[in-house]
Design a protein around this motif. Structure first.
Motif, PDB file in Angstrom:
ATOM      1  N   GLY A  14     -10.159 -29.802  67.703  1.00  0.00           N
ATOM      2  CA  GLY A  14      -9.615 -31.151  67.845  1.00  0.00           C
ATOM      3  C   GLY A  14     -10.528 -32.098  68.602  1.00  0.00           C
ATOM      4  O   GLY A  14     -10.131 -33.197  68.955  1.00  0.00           O
ATOM      5  N   HIS A  15     -11.747 -31.661  68.899  1.00  0.00           N
ATOM      6  CA  HIS A  15     -12.705 -32.596  69.500  1.00  0.00           C
ATOM      7  C   HIS A  15     -14.038 -32.461  68.788  1.00  0.00           C
ATOM      8  O   HIS A  15     -14.299 -31.457  68.136  1.00  0.00           O
ATOM      9  N   PRO A  16     -14.870 -33.500  68.871  1.00  0.00           N
ATOM     10  CA  PRO A  16     -16.039 -33.535  67.987  1.00  0.00           C
ATOM     11  C   PRO A  16     -17.078 -32.459  68.276  1.00  0.00           C
ATOM     12  O   PRO A  16     -17.406 -32.188  69.432  1.00  0.00           O
ATOM     13  N   MET A  17     -17.587 -31.880  67.214  1.00  0.00           N
ATOM     14  CA  MET A  17     -18.711 -30.958  67.334  1.00  0.00           C
ATOM     15  C   MET A  17     -19.964 -31.766  67.647  1.00  0.00           C
ATOM     16  O   MET A  17     -20.163 -32.854  67.126  1.00  0.00           O
ATOM     17  N   HIS A  18     -20.806 -31.234  68.525  1.00  0.00           N
ATOM     18  CA  HIS A  18     -22.136 -31.805  68.752  1.00  0.00           C
ATOM     19  C   HIS A  18     -23.087 -30.640  68.808  1.00  0.00           C
ATOM     20  O   HIS A  18     -23.297 -30.067  69.867  1.00  0.00           O
ATOM     21  N   ARG A  19     -23.615 -30.265  67.681  1.00  0.00           N
ATOM     22  CA  ARG A  19     -24.393 -29.037  67.640  1.00  0.00           C
ATOM     23  C   ARG A  19     -25.799 -29.286  67.129  1.00  0.00           C
ATOM     24  O   ARG A  19     -26.020 -30.068  66.218  1.00  0.00           O
ATOM     25  N   LEU A  20     -26.739 -28.622  67.794  1.00  0.00           N
ATOM     26  CA  LEU A  20     -28.137 -28.670  67.367  1.00  0.00           C
ATOM     27  C   LEU A  20     -28.446 -27.367  66.653  1.00  0.00           C
ATOM     28  O   LEU A  20     -28.260 -26.293  67.219  1.00  0.00           O
ATOM     29  N   LEU A  21     -28.891 -27.476  65.404  1.00  0.00           N
ATOM     30  CA  LEU A  21     -29.242 -26.274  64.647  1.00  0.00           C
ATOM     31  C   LEU A  21     -30.749 -26.218  64.514  1.00  0.00           C
ATOM     32  O   LEU A  21     -31.360 -27.058  63.867  1.00  0.00           O
ATOM     33  N   GLN A  22     -31.362 -25.249  65.178  1.00  0.00           N
ATOM     34  CA  GLN A  22     -32.801 -25.138  65.021  1.00  0.00           C
ATOM     35  C   GLN A  22     -33.158 -23.890  64.243  1.00  0.00           C
ATOM     36  O   GLN A  22     -32.478 -22.877  64.314  1.00  0.00           O
ATOM     37  N   GLY A  23     -34.218 -23.992  63.491  1.00  0.00           N
ATOM     38  CA  GLY A  23     -34.659 -22.865  62.686  1.00  0.00           C
ATOM     39  C   GLY A  23     -35.946 -23.225  62.014  1.00  0.00           C
ATOM     40  O   GLY A  23     -36.159 -24.374  61.629  1.00  0.00           O
ATOM     41  N   GLU A  24     -36.777 -22.213  61.890  1.00  0.00           N
ATOM     42  CA  GLU A  24     -38.053 -22.349  61.205  1.00  0.00           C
ATOM     43  C   GLU A  24     -37.935 -23.138  59.917  1.00  0.00           C
ATOM     44  O   GLU A  24     -36.896 -23.098  59.254  1.00  0.00           O
ATOM     45  N   VAL A  25     -39.019 -23.739  59.547  1.00  0.00           N
ATOM     46  CA  VAL A  25     -39.146 -24.307  58.220  1.00  0.00           C
ATOM     47  C   VAL A  25     -38.802 -23.211  57.211  1.00  0.00           C
ATOM     48  O   VAL A  25     -39.307 -22.095  57.315  1.00  0.00           O
ATOM     49  N   GLY A  26     -37.897 -23.503  56.291  1.00  0.00           N
ATOM     50  CA  GLY A  26     -37.557 -22.526  55.266  1.00  0.00           C
ATOM     51  C   GLY A  26     -36.525 -21.497  55.693  1.00  0.00           C
ATOM     52  O   GLY A  26     -36.244 -20.560  54.964  1.00  0.00           O
ATOM     53  N   SER A  27     -35.944 -21.662  56.881  1.00  0.00           N
ATOM     54  CA  SER A  27     -34.969 -20.673  57.337  1.00  0.00           C
ATOM     55  C   SER A  27     -33.600 -20.899  56.700  1.00  0.00           C
ATOM     56  O   SER A  27     -32.688 -20.111  56.894  1.00  0.00           O
ATOM     57  N   GLY A  28     -33.476 -21.980  55.964  1.00  0.00           N
ATOM     58  CA  GLY A  28     -32.238 -22.192  55.231  1.00  0.00           C
ATOM     59  C   GLY A  28     -31.198 -23.019  55.975  1.00  0.00           C
ATOM     60  O   GLY A  28     -29.988 -22.778  55.867  1.00  0.00           O
ATOM     61  N   LYS A  29     -31.667 -24.011  56.690  1.00  0.00           N
ATOM     62  CA  LYS A  29     -30.745 -24.877  57.427  1.00  0.00           C
ATOM     63  C   LYS A  29     -29.920 -25.745  56.482  1.00  0.00           C
ATOM     64  O   LYS A  29     -28.757 -26.028  56.730  1.00  0.00           O
ATOM     65  N   THR A  30     -30.580 -26.165  55.385  1.00  0.00           N
ATOM     66  CA  THR A  30     -29.906 -27.092  54.490  1.00  0.00           C
ATOM     67  C   THR A  30     -28.636 -26.472  53.902  1.00  0.00           C
ATOM     68  O   THR A  30     -27.612 -27.138  53.772  1.00  0.00           O
ATOM     69  N   VAL A  31     -28.714 -25.197  53.563  1.00  0.00           N
ATOM     70  CA  VAL A  31     -27.539 -24.517  53.011  1.00  0.00           C
ATOM     71  C   VAL A  31     -26.413 -24.502  54.045  1.00  0.00           C
ATOM     72  O   VAL A  31     -25.248 -24.743  53.721  1.00  0.00           O
TER      73      VAL A  31
END
Ligand code: ADP
Ligand code: MG
Length: 731
Positions: free
Chosen positions: A297-314
């Protein structure tokens, strides 16, 4: 601390500081921290000097010679004193000019061999003698040669000998000497300094109070004294900054958000069911975490880090689908137009008929991906804006054009920011504001691994997740340095490799540091201009790569042209793409296997790493050639060797941080004169930051409004305001 400087040190000195640094209060002066400290027997490192730099040395005089000459302008006799001092293994010249015989003699006598002095001035490189020189430096004698032999060192001299002395950032008019003297007076007249760190927090850590710390920082009695001062003031800085962040976190947690819980059999479920690969363990784990966040019930504020090609977009796309399944929309903010287009295309491709809502052949409850960038034609733009405003587009991908006021959303539930390092906090805030009363969830993605401490200071309001592994089947990238100075023939070999690769049906990137075509003279000291796309492309297609399909891509090309080139490259209709770093982030052409980076030393470590991530994406082994004219044993060459030696992004980010200046790491918002981080180093002071974060979180939890900590509250307000001011100045 807030009293007028003139009242404490006199009008004349106050004016000098106002003119030189804009200081108004005693606090301004006392926060003019020493640049370094110098003790007897210390040597500063001459090898790191830059021409024109103000420098201070403590050194023993080895020779001194007076040279009378006739001044051409006045026709009068004048006297030049050439004094040589020893600094470590190196020698440094000090040159003094005097018009009067008796002052010249007095100086000659004063600066006799054996004497130890502290000298401060502007360093110039003497080309003839091949050594550094200081012209007419400020001089403070610490140890008189004859006095020493007579064994009669005055009491004041003795104090100077043993003391650790502060060296200040100085100007021509306001020397370190004068600053030291004025600070001394200000300290003597200072009655109390309020301490933002609560007593119990300070005592439990054995830190000095603010007053004692300031005194010991400016006028330490010993090296231990100075260290204690630094430790205490660093903690203080970290603590105030972390208090702001702790309050921001608390405020965020108190904000409402629409929980986005999705639904059975929705877009997310159907997307998962048709994914052509298994998610990695990391993708699953982070994905679960994000779905939990979205349901809160409160906003997510998340940093997603990962190597180039680690599949963050998915991972991001799955989050977006969850939000769409809950009736909301998602915005994806990309740093460049090329990348926005690429994202829109690849999201649509991954979604297939799920992204053809309302279209023939589309899934029943499918959604749509809209693209909104600055260069869209009027009609396309209007269409995209309508789709965003009506809610027909569940996903709106765009550049900063998304931030414009006219862009409206029906129900913006999630903002995904790609490649955070290109986006300011302010921009994030602008997009967040589009969600109306209830703030959206925010997911920030970055491929540049951010050390824990930087994440905690700069992105202190974000929770962090990391994708540590690459999807299986990813082929390794091999990297080599091509050192043109030493192995010029390797370049020919490189172009041969390019030909071979194209012969196998693969594609190649050639990256240049500039666009070119602007007829710019080579900068000082560069014998050849840097490789430019507009020069290199024709050169290659008529020379080494004759017969191959070579095309250019750079930021000065019209957007539709850029888009066409990217599409042709993706379709395999271009063999060799000669480009600037527009391809740096996110461009995804699986068939590209080789990247040749020209003048590679011009790029930073993380940039090279990002660039290199463009090849070896399709299960084909990648090759990256770092072509450079850099010399052996320079930091440029070290950097390139490090990049060639490892593909571990975290390892490289450490190399990068070691080589870069703090200001760059923190971004301009953090490096302003008024910024709160002055003594604290996010690289060195991880322990301090972690400790301060815990302490601040406790204090804020017990007293969110800081009602019982008025001094801390005031310090927080000041820091907040100064950051605000820095931001306004930039805008
Ligand atoms: P990033 O944005 O982190 O650089 P992407 O999300 O663009 O990485 O993924 C890179 C490529 O890997 C894409 O082509 C994507 O479809 C593919 N990919 C993502 N996750 C997996 C996986 N679990 N298994 C196989 N391939 C994957
Ligand atoms: Mg990506």
């Amino acid at each position: 601390m807030e009293s007028k400087l003139s009242a404490a040190v006199g009008g004349k000195a106050a004016k000098a500081f106002a003119d030189a640094f804009g200081y108004e209060t005693v606090g301004d002066l006392l926060r003019h921290y020493p640049r370094s400290w110098i003790g007897r027997g210390e040597t500063s490192d001459l090898s790191e000097l830059q021409p024109g730099e103000h420098t201070t040395v403590i050194a023993r005089i080895v020779s001194s010679g007076q040279h009378p000459y006739r001044d051409r302008r006045t026709g009068q006799m004048a006297y030049r004193l050439e004094t040589v001092v020893e600094v470590g293994d190196a020698k440094l010249s000090l040159t003094f000019f005097d018009k009067k015989r008796h002052t010249a003699d007095w100086r000659h006598n004063l600066l006799s061999p054996g004497t130890v002095g502290m000298f401060e001035g502007r360093a110039d490189w003497d080309r003839y003698k091949k050594r550094w020189q200081l012209v007419h430096p400020q001089t403070d004698i610490l140890e008189q040669a004859d006095a020493l032999t007579a064994g009669a060192v005055a009491e004041e001299e003795r104090r100077k000998l043993n003391a650790v002395r502060a060296i200040y950032p100085a100007t021509k008019k306001l020397s370190s000497w004068k600053i030291e003297g004025t600070v001394k007076i200000a300290l003597e007249n200072l009655d109390s300094v309020e301490d933002p760190v609560p007593d119990d927090v300070r005592r439990s850590r054995g830190l000095l109070d603010a007053h004692a710390a300031l005194r010991a920082l400016h006028r330490p009695d010993s090296w231990q004294d100075k260290t204690a001062a630094l430790t205490s003031l660093r903690f203080q800085e970290a603590f105030v900054a972390q208090t702001i962040l702790a309050r921001n976190r608390a405020a965020l947690a108190a904000l409402p958000a629409h929980p986005r819980t999705g639904r059975e059999g929705g877009l997310l479920d159907r997307f998962d069911a048709r994914l052509p690969f298994d998610l990695t363990a990391g993708q699953r784990e982070v994905g679960e975490q994000i779905l939990d966040d979205l349901a809160a019930g409160h906003p997510m504020h998340r940093l997603l880090q990962g190597e180039v090609g680690s599949g963050k977009t998915v991972v991001a796309l799955r989050a977006m689908l969850r939000v769409i399944d809950s009736g909301g929309q998602a915005a994806l903010l990309a740093p460049t137009e090329v990348l926005a287009q690429q994202h829109a295309r690849s999201l649509a491709a991954m979604l297939g008929d799920l992204a053809q809502g309302g279209m023939l052949g589309g899934a029943d409850d499918g959604t749509r991906v809209a693209l909104l960038t600055g260069s869209l034609g009027a009609a396309a733009r209007k269409g995209a804006m309508l789709d965003a405003a009506s809610g027909a587009a569940g996903i709106v991908v765009g550049t900063h054009a998304l931030l414009e006021e006219r862009v409206q959303f029906a129900d913006l539930g999630l903002v995904v920011v790609d490649e955070q390092h290109r986006f300011g906090v302010e921009q994030r805030a602008a997009l967040t504001a589009k969600a109306g009363e209830v703030p959206p969830h925010v997911l920030v993605m970055t491929a540049t691994p951010i050390p824990r401490t930087v994440a905690m200071t700069v992105f202190g309001d974000l929770e962090t997740s990391t994708l540590a592994e690459l999807p299986a089947g990813r082929a390794p990238i091999q990297s080599s340095v091509v050192p043109l100075r030493y192995q010029p023939q390797w370049l020919d070999r490189a172009w041969e490799r390019v030909r071979e690769e194209v012969g196998k049906g693969h594609q190649v990137y050639v990256v240049c540091p500039r666009i070119g075509g602007d007829e710019k003279e080579p900068a000082d000291g560069e014998e050849v201009p840097l490789a430019g796309v507009e020069e290199v492309a024709p050169l290659l297609s008529s020379g080494a790569l004759h017969g191959l399909r070579v095309e250019m891509l750079h930021g000065r090309m019209p957007a539709d042209h850029k888009d066409r080139v990217m599409r042709d490259f993706a379709a395999g209709e271009i063999d060799v793409l000669v480009s600037t770093t527009v391809i740096e982030v996110g461009v995804d052409v699986a068939n590209a296997t080789v990247m040749v980076i020209l003048d590679a030393e011009r790029f930073g470590v993380s940039q090279l790493h990002q660039l290199r991530g463009r090849v070896g994406r399709g299960g084909l082994p990648g090759l990256c050639l770092l072509v450079t004219r850099a010399e052996q044993e320079t930091s440029a060459m070290e950097r390139l060797s490090a990049v060639a030696a490892t593909t571990d992004g975290f390892e490289l980010s450490r190399v990068d941080l070691e080589q870069r200046r703090e200001g760059d790491v923190l971004g301009s918002a953090q490096s302003g004169r008024r910024s709160g981080l002055r003594l604290l180093s996010v690289l060195r002071d991880e322990d301090v930051i972690v400790d301060a974060r815990e302490a601040a979180t406790e204090v804020v939890a017990a007293d969110p409004d800081l009602a019982t900590h008025p001094v801390l509250a005031a310090a927080v307000r000041r820091l907040d305001e100064s950051e605000q001011a820095d931001y306004l100045e930039k805008a």
